[in-house]
Every structure is written in C-alpha cells, then in structure tokens.
Design a protein around this motif. Structure first.
Motif, mmCIF file in Angstrom:
data_model
loop_
_atom_site.group_PDB
_atom_site.id
_atom_site.type_symbol
_atom_site.label_atom_id
_atom_site.label_comp_id
_atom_site.label_asym_id
_atom_site.label_seq_id
_atom_site.Cartn_x
_atom_site.Cartn_y
_atom_site.Cartn_z
ATOM 1 N N THR A 308 0.837 -1.195 0.000
ATOM 2 C CA THR A 308 0.000 0.000 0.000
ATOM 3 C C THR A 308 0.875 1.250 0.000
ATOM 4 O O THR A 308 1.741 1.408 0.850
ATOM 5 C CB THR A 308 -0.916 0.031 1.241
ATOM 6 N N GLY A 309 0.633 2.118 -0.994
ATOM 7 C CA GLY A 309 1.388 3.366 -1.064
ATOM 8 C C GLY A 309 2.774 3.203 -1.659
ATOM 9 O O GLY A 309 3.373 4.157 -2.125
ATOM 10 N N ILE A 310 3.322 1.989 -1.634
ATOM 11 C CA ILE A 310 4.640 1.747 -2.253
ATOM 12 C C ILE A 310 4.418 1.446 -3.738
ATOM 13 O O ILE A 310 5.106 1.963 -4.609
ATOM 14 C CB ILE A 310 5.367 0.574 -1.565
ATOM 15 N N ALA A 311 3.409 0.590 -3.997
ATOM 16 C CA ALA A 311 3.064 0.299 -5.390
ATOM 17 C C ALA A 311 2.314 1.495 -5.981
ATOM 18 O O ALA A 311 1.507 2.124 -5.298
ATOM 19 C CB ALA A 311 2.181 -0.949 -5.445
ATOM 20 N N ARG A 312 2.646 1.836 -7.233
ATOM 21 C CA ARG A 312 2.016 2.990 -7.879
ATOM 22 C C ARG A 312 1.449 2.612 -9.245
ATOM 23 O O ARG A 312 1.933 1.701 -9.903
ATOM 24 C CB ARG A 312 3.035 4.117 -8.063
ATOM 25 N N CYS A 313 0.456 3.373 -9.627
ATOM 26 C CA CYS A 313 -0.167 3.167 -10.927
ATOM 27 C C CYS A 313 0.739 3.763 -12.003
ATOM 28 O O CYS A 313 1.135 4.921 -11.918
ATOM 29 C CB CYS A 313 -1.530 3.859 -10.930
ATOM 30 N N ALA A 314 1.088 2.959 -13.019
ATOM 31 C CA ALA A 314 1.994 3.429 -14.067
ATOM 32 C C ALA A 314 1.358 4.526 -14.911
ATOM 33 O O ALA A 314 2.037 5.380 -15.467
ATOM 34 C CB ALA A 314 2.411 2.263 -14.965
ATOM 35 N N LYS A 315 0.039 4.511 -14.984
ATOM 36 C CA LYS A 315 -0.648 5.450 -15.851
ATOM 37 C C LYS A 315 -0.706 6.849 -15.226
ATOM 38 O O LYS A 315 -0.430 7.848 -15.889
ATOM 39 C CB LYS A 315 -2.078 4.940 -16.105
ATOM 40 N N CYS A 316 -1.039 6.907 -13.920
ATOM 41 C CA CYS A 316 -1.223 8.223 -13.305
ATOM 42 C C CYS A 316 -0.276 8.493 -12.136
ATOM 43 O O CYS A 316 -0.217 9.607 -11.617
ATOM 44 C CB CYS A 316 -2.669 8.402 -12.851
ATOM 45 N N GLY A 317 0.454 7.477 -11.698
ATOM 46 C CA GLY A 317 1.438 7.700 -10.643
ATOM 47 C C GLY A 317 0.898 7.655 -9.224
ATOM 48 O O GLY A 317 1.656 7.776 -8.261
ATOM 49 N N THR A 318 -0.407 7.487 -9.071
ATOM 50 C CA THR A 318 -0.994 7.472 -7.726
ATOM 51 C C THR A 318 -0.595 6.215 -6.957
ATOM 52 O O THR A 318 -0.496 5.134 -7.530
ATOM 53 C CB THR A 318 -2.538 7.527 -7.836
ATOM 54 N N GLY A 319 -0.354 6.385 -5.639
ATOM 55 C CA GLY A 319 -0.070 5.236 -4.780
ATOM 56 C C GLY A 319 -1.296 4.348 -4.685
ATOM 57 O O GLY A 319 -2.403 4.854 -4.505
ATOM 58 N N LEU A 320 -1.099 3.043 -4.825
ATOM 59 C CA LEU A 320 -2.244 2.142 -4.859
ATOM 60 C C LEU A 320 -2.819 1.870 -3.471
ATOM 61 O O LEU A 320 -2.089 1.830 -2.486
ATOM 62 C CB LEU A 320 -1.849 0.811 -5.507
ATOM 63 N N SER A 321 -4.139 1.687 -3.420
ATOM 64 C CA SER A 321 -4.817 1.279 -2.190
ATOM 65 C C SER A 321 -5.059 -0.215 -2.260
ATOM 66 O O SER A 321 -4.843 -0.837 -3.303
ATOM 67 C CB SER A 321 -6.161 1.987 -2.065
ATOM 68 N N SER A 322 -5.528 -0.798 -1.165
ATOM 69 C CA SER A 322 -5.832 -2.222 -1.219
ATOM 70 C C SER A 322 -7.289 -2.464 -0.865
ATOM 71 O O SER A 322 -7.915 -1.665 -0.184
ATOM 72 C CB SER A 322 -4.937 -3.006 -0.262
ATOM 73 N N GLY A 323 -7.806 -3.561 -1.367
ATOM 74 C CA GLY A 323 -9.185 -3.932 -1.070
ATOM 75 C C GLY A 323 -9.290 -5.443 -0.977
ATOM 76 O O GLY A 323 -8.350 -6.153 -1.339
ATOM 77 N N MET A 324 -10.440 -5.925 -0.473
ATOM 78 C CA MET A 324 -10.646 -7.367 -0.359
ATOM 79 C C MET A 324 -11.591 -7.819 -1.470
ATOM 80 O O MET A 324 -12.600 -7.171 -1.722
ATOM 81 C CB MET A 324 -11.295 -7.705 0.994
ATOM 82 N N TYR A 325 -11.274 -8.933 -2.118
ATOM 83 C CA TYR A 325 -12.198 -9.493 -3.105
ATOM 84 C C TYR A 325 -13.487 -9.920 -2.399
ATOM 85 O O TYR A 325 -13.446 -10.291 -1.219
ATOM 86 C CB TYR A 325 -11.582 -10.721 -3.778
ATOM 87 N N ALA A 326 -14.587 -9.864 -3.128
ATOM 88 C CA ALA A 326 -15.871 -10.263 -2.545
ATOM 89 C C ALA A 326 -15.795 -11.725 -2.093
ATOM 90 O O ALA A 326 -15.218 -12.569 -2.781
ATOM 91 C CB ALA A 326 -16.989 -10.091 -3.562
ATOM 92 N N ARG A 327 -16.377 -12.011 -0.961
ATOM 93 C CA ARG A 327 -16.330 -13.360 -0.411
ATOM 94 C C ARG A 327 -17.020 -14.360 -1.322
ATOM 95 O O ARG A 327 -18.014 -14.047 -1.958
ATOM 96 C CB ARG A 327 -17.043 -13.387 0.940
ATOM 97 N N GLY A 328 -16.463 -15.561 -1.356
ATOM 98 C CA GLY A 328 -17.101 -16.615 -2.132
ATOM 99 C C GLY A 328 -16.627 -16.666 -3.572
ATOM 100 O O GLY A 328 -16.851 -17.627 -4.268
ATOM 101 N N THR A 329 -15.949 -15.616 -4.045
ATOM 102 C CA THR A 329 -15.450 -15.631 -5.421
ATOM 103 C C THR A 329 -14.134 -16.413 -5.481
ATOM 104 O O THR A 329 -13.475 -16.618 -4.466
ATOM 105 C CB THR A 329 -15.191 -14.205 -5.930
ATOM 106 N N THR A 330 -13.782 -16.840 -6.717
ATOM 107 C CA THR A 330 -12.535 -17.574 -6.904
ATOM 108 C C THR A 330 -11.354 -16.703 -6.505
ATOM 109 O O THR A 330 -10.414 -17.164 -5.859
ATOM 110 C CB THR A 330 -12.369 -17.961 -8.399
ATOM 111 N N SER A 331 -11.404 -15.433 -6.918
ATOM 112 C CA SER A 331 -10.303 -14.520 -6.615
ATOM 113 C C SER A 331 -10.105 -14.374 -5.109
ATOM 114 O O SER A 331 -8.985 -14.276 -4.619
ATOM 115 C CB SER A 331 -10.579 -13.144 -7.212
ATOM 116 N N SER A 332 -11.222 -14.355 -4.392
ATOM 117 C CA SER A 332 -11.138 -14.217 -2.944
ATOM 118 C C SER A 332 -10.415 -15.405 -2.343
ATOM 119 O O SER A 332 -9.555 -15.268 -1.485
ATOM 120 C CB SER A 332 -12.543 -14.094 -2.355
ATOM 121 N N GLU A 333 -10.780 -16.597 -2.824
ATOM 122 C CA GLU A 333 -10.147 -17.808 -2.297
ATOM 123 C C GLU A 333 -8.681 -17.868 -2.654
ATOM 124 O O GLU A 333 -7.841 -18.239 -1.859
ATOM 125 C CB GLU A 333 -10.844 -19.044 -2.873
ATOM 126 N N LYS A 334 -8.391 -17.459 -3.892
ATOM 127 C CA LYS A 334 -7.029 -17.599 -4.394
ATOM 128 C C LYS A 334 -6.099 -16.508 -3.875
ATOM 129 O O LYS A 334 -4.965 -16.784 -3.503
ATOM 130 C CB LYS A 334 -7.069 -17.557 -5.925
#
Ligand SMILES: [Zn+2]
Length: 501
Positions: A308-334
């Motif tokens: 968080t804040g260390i990783a940046r968006c290459a397009k606009c340079g903003t520090g990235l935030s983090s979020g949780m994948y919705a529960r029950g989805t494959t991405s959430s499990e993985k």
C-alpha cells in the motif's frame, strides 16, 4: 440510649504525622471508641474502618466513611464516636457533609471524640469543629510536603523507588532475565517498524503479566507501552511529585526525569536493561508514531498491506490502495486482497491487480538484492570528503554540547534556553549520525545486517517488512495488463517495474 457508630482509620501519611498508626493504633482507636460509648451512655452499633487511606488526599475514596455517612443520614445510627476529629475528617468538605446531616436531623445526635465533644447542631460547636479540621488539614499538607522533599532527595541520589517492583526486575535492583529478554526483543523489533499492538498481542499470547496486572488477566496494551518507555530501563531516575500523580492518575515518567545541575539525567543504582541511547531511540520512535498519527489514530480501520502506497499506478502515478475481493469468489479464495488505483485518492481508477503475486515478486527481488549485498563487500570510500565533513560536524556538536553545559553550570543560560539548545544539538546530532552511518563503508557490518534481514525475513511483521522495503525501494510501478485486459491467471513480471533508491 443513642445508637452510634465508631470510626477508626489508619493512613500511610500518618506514619510520619503521628505515632498512633499501624495495627496497634487501630486497636487503640477502637478501645477509645468503646470507652467513649461507656462514658456517654451510648450504644455502638458498628465500627466503620478505613485502612491505609488518608482523609487528606482528595482522590482517595474512603469506603467506611461513605457507609457511615449513609447510615447517619438514614437514621441507622445517631452519632459518631472517634479517637480524634482528624481521624474522621481532614478535608473541610468532609466535615461540611457531616454538618449538613446534623443540622437537618430532627432527633438527638452525638459527635464525640476523646479530645472533646462537638455539638454540630449549634453554631458554636460547628465553629470549633471547623477550626480543628482546618488545622488538621494544614498539618497534613505539611507532612505531605515533608514526604515529598524526602522522596525528591532520594531520587536525586539515584535511589530506587520503594514499593512494587517494576516490570523487568525481580526487586528494586536485580534484573529479571525473562522479562528483560522480552523487553530487548520488543525494542529491537519496534525500531525495525513493528507495531506496539503486535508486541502486545505476542505478549498476551505468552501470558505475560506486569506487577500491576489484575489477577487472571494478561498485560494490557497501555502497560506494554508504559513498561517499554520506562526511563528506569536505562538507569534514568524519574520523580513524579505526589500531587501531580494524584491529580492525573498515570503520568508519563519520561517527562519527569531527575536532572543534575548540569542538565544530565540522574542515573540510579540498579541493574539496567537498555543502554541510554537504546532507550532514547525507542522513546523517539514511539513518540514519532504518535505525532504523525500512525498506529491507532486516524485511518487505523484500513489495513496497511505490504505494498500500500509503495506500489504505484503506471498510468497516473498514484499510490495504490488495497481492497478485499468479494467473499465466495474464486479470486477471494485464491488471492484474498488486491491493489487498485483509487479515484477517491485522485487516481485514474483504471488499474487493479491481485495482491500476493506482486508481493511475492517484490519480496523475492529485494531479498535477492540483499543477499548480493551480504556477499559483496561494499567497496571502501575512505577519503570520502562528505564523510570527513560529517564527522567533523559531529565533533563540533559534541563541543557545543559541552559548552552549553558549561554555560548552564555558570548560570549564563536559563534552564529553558539550555533545554532548547540541547534539544537542537541532539536533533542535529541524530541527523549527522545517520548520515555518517550511511556513508561509512563498513562492509562487514553492512553485509552482516543484510544477511540477518534475509535470515529473519519470515518472522517480520508487515510493518517491519514495509520499513525494510522503503529503505531500498522508492516505488513499485505497476502497468495495466494491456489490450487483453485480464491477466488470465498468468503473472507477468514485465508489467512491474521496481524503482530503486
Ligand atoms: Zn491510475
């Protein structure tokens, strides 16, 4: 026959105040009450007793006294018998509470002591009682001052505190090895970025208790903070005046170090656990977190992920935030969580990337880099002019500090001016020391440190890792997955660029 209550009390302050205190004094006071009852032809319904409580200190609640007031008001008893009026009330307002009851009572009442009877239903009786309590109040204040003077003198000589042992010691002088080891481990880790709450969790899990911890519980968060900042750890002696402690409960001892006339702290006669520099470093680190609002304050509901804040968006340079994948989805499990460019933070909102693959990649690269540093002995730079200059500045600061102490000793600097000057010099010194440390080519030590980080990496908390990452890495720039849009579950390191410091 009137039904009365007897009141007896011993106090801690009283030990220096009169010779009647202690268990023996309590028995004598009881005898006095029963003798009085006989001579006044009263009945003693109950003895109200307060042990080791002072009638003078304002914050102390006297349980026996409060119960007696209730019984007196409700008519269970119709009077008080005691050895002396100063046993019952030393604060005028305690007496006024009694007077209110006596004035309003529509029944015969008694208020008697071995030194005389006070008829609180008459103006004359109240006058004498008030005079007496005012004098007793004054004597108590004098005794308190006497105790305070004596305690300050002991502090200035570096004598240990009396009473309960401090966390880290078996008694007033000898270190408890187990607790000392906990304190040292916590200090090292906090300096490396570990949160105090993580230390607390660990200690609670180990079942750590402080001498103040209530029965059946483990040490609390604020106690962990308190024991780690304790000036006693490095031998510094703090002295908190009694009245300050009574007014404000738990006081920060760091603000009450006893100083010699030259402004240096008084050191005690007990075994120490930290070196003074180590203690100062820890206190500074903890204080700096408080000031910048890190830790428990603002934003504490948001979990800080590794990137968080260390990783940046290459397009606009903003520090990235983090979020949780919705529960029950494959991405959430993985993956559990992801990083994204957040519009609310002023970003373009077009980037989102699963968390763990990015983290593992960056960690692997950093550890590889550190390993290399551990192997390669950094080239020497002995004649580095910047380093020579920094060392010279450090020597000058040391000389300035000695000069300031001399001026203070000669009274040419006020205490405030002196404190300001020393603080300024120490701040400068800290900056210079850091500079020297980074410039100094100590291959063995640098390599050693890097090797240790690699070895202990898996035991680091997220905060510790973040701190280490930001030492070497300026930013991790992440590009969008391109036309295809999705990653299709394939991790593409070419979309991640690490910007080294
Ligand atoms: Zn963006």
């Amino acid at each position: 026959m009137l039904t009365t209550g007897g009141y007896v009390r011993i106090s801690d302050i009283g030990e220096l105040d009169d010779g009647r205190d202690g268990r023996e004094g309590l028995l004598r006071q009881r005898e006095d009450v029963f003798d009085l009852a006989k001579s006044k032809h009263c009945d003693v319904q109950r003895i109200y007793e307060d042990n080791d409580t002072s009638a003078y200190k304002r914050r102390v609640k006297r349980k026996g006294f409060e119960e007696m007031i209730l019984d007196l008001r409700s008519g269970v008893i119709s009077g008080i018998l005691a050895h002396n009026i100063d046993r019952i009330a030393r604060q005028p307002r305690d007496l006024e509470r009694l007077i209110d009851i006596y004035e309003q009572a529509r029944r015969p009442m008694v208020f008697a002591t071995t030194a005389g009877e006070y008829d609180l239903t008459t103006e004359d009786g109240r006058f004498h009682a008030r005079i007496y309590v005012t004098i007793a109040n004054k004597f108590s204040a004098d005794a308190a001052r006497r105790v305070a003077r004596q305690k300050l003198a002991e502090a200035t000589e570096g004598k240990p505190h009396k009473g309960r042992r401090a966390f880290g010691w078996k008694d007033s002088e000898h270190v408890d090895e187990v607790e000392a080891a906990l304190l040292n481990k916590a200090r090292r880790e906090v300096i490396l970025g570990k949160k105090l709450s993580a230390v607390h969790e660990e200690w609670a899990e180990l079942g750590v208790r402080s001498p103040q911890t209530p029965e059946g519980k483990t040490i609390g968060y604020s106690s962990v903070r308190y024991v780690l900042r304790n000036p006693r750890l490095c031998g510094y002696r703090a002295y908190i005046p009694q009245d300050v402690r009574e007014r404000s409960g738990r006081v920060d001892p760091v603000e009450y170090l006893v100083e010699r006339t030259d402004g240096t702290p008084v050191t005690g006669q007990w075994e120490t656990i930290f070196a003074p520099g180590e203690w100062q470093e820890l206190v500074d680190e903890l204080d700096s977190r408080k000031n910048t609002g890190r830790g428990r304050k603002k934003g504490s509901t948001v979990t800080k992920r590794l990137m968080t804040g260390i990783a940046r968006c290459a397009k606009c340079g903003t520090g990235l935030s983090s979020g949780m994948y919705a529960r029950g989805t494959t991405s959430s499990e993985k993956y559990g969580h992801y990083y994204y460019c957040r519009k609310a933070d002023g970003g373009c909102g077009s980037l989102s990337r699963s968390g763990p693959p990015v983290e593992e990649y960056v960690e692997a690269i950093l550890l590889g880099n550190l390993r290399q540093r551990a192997d390669n002995e950094a080239p020497a730079g002995k004649g580095d002019p910047e380093l020579i200059k920094a060392r010279e500045t450090l020597r000058q600061i040391e000389a300035d500090k000695i000069e300031a102490r001399r001026l203070r000793a000669d009274d040419e600097l006020s205490l405030a001016e002196f404190a300001r000057e020393i603080r300024r010099l120490e701040e400068k010194e800290r900056g210079m020391k850091e500079k020297v440390a980074t410039l100094t080519p100590t291959p063995a030590r640098a390599g050693h440190a890097a090797a240790r980080i690699v070895r202990e990496w898996d035991t680091y908390t997220v905060d510790m890792k973040r701190k280490e990452i930001t030492k070497s890495i300026e930013a991790v720039v992440i590009s969008g997955a391109g036309k295809g849009g999705t990653q299709n579950g394939v991790f593409r390191p070419e979309l991640i660029e690490i910007v080294w410091k």
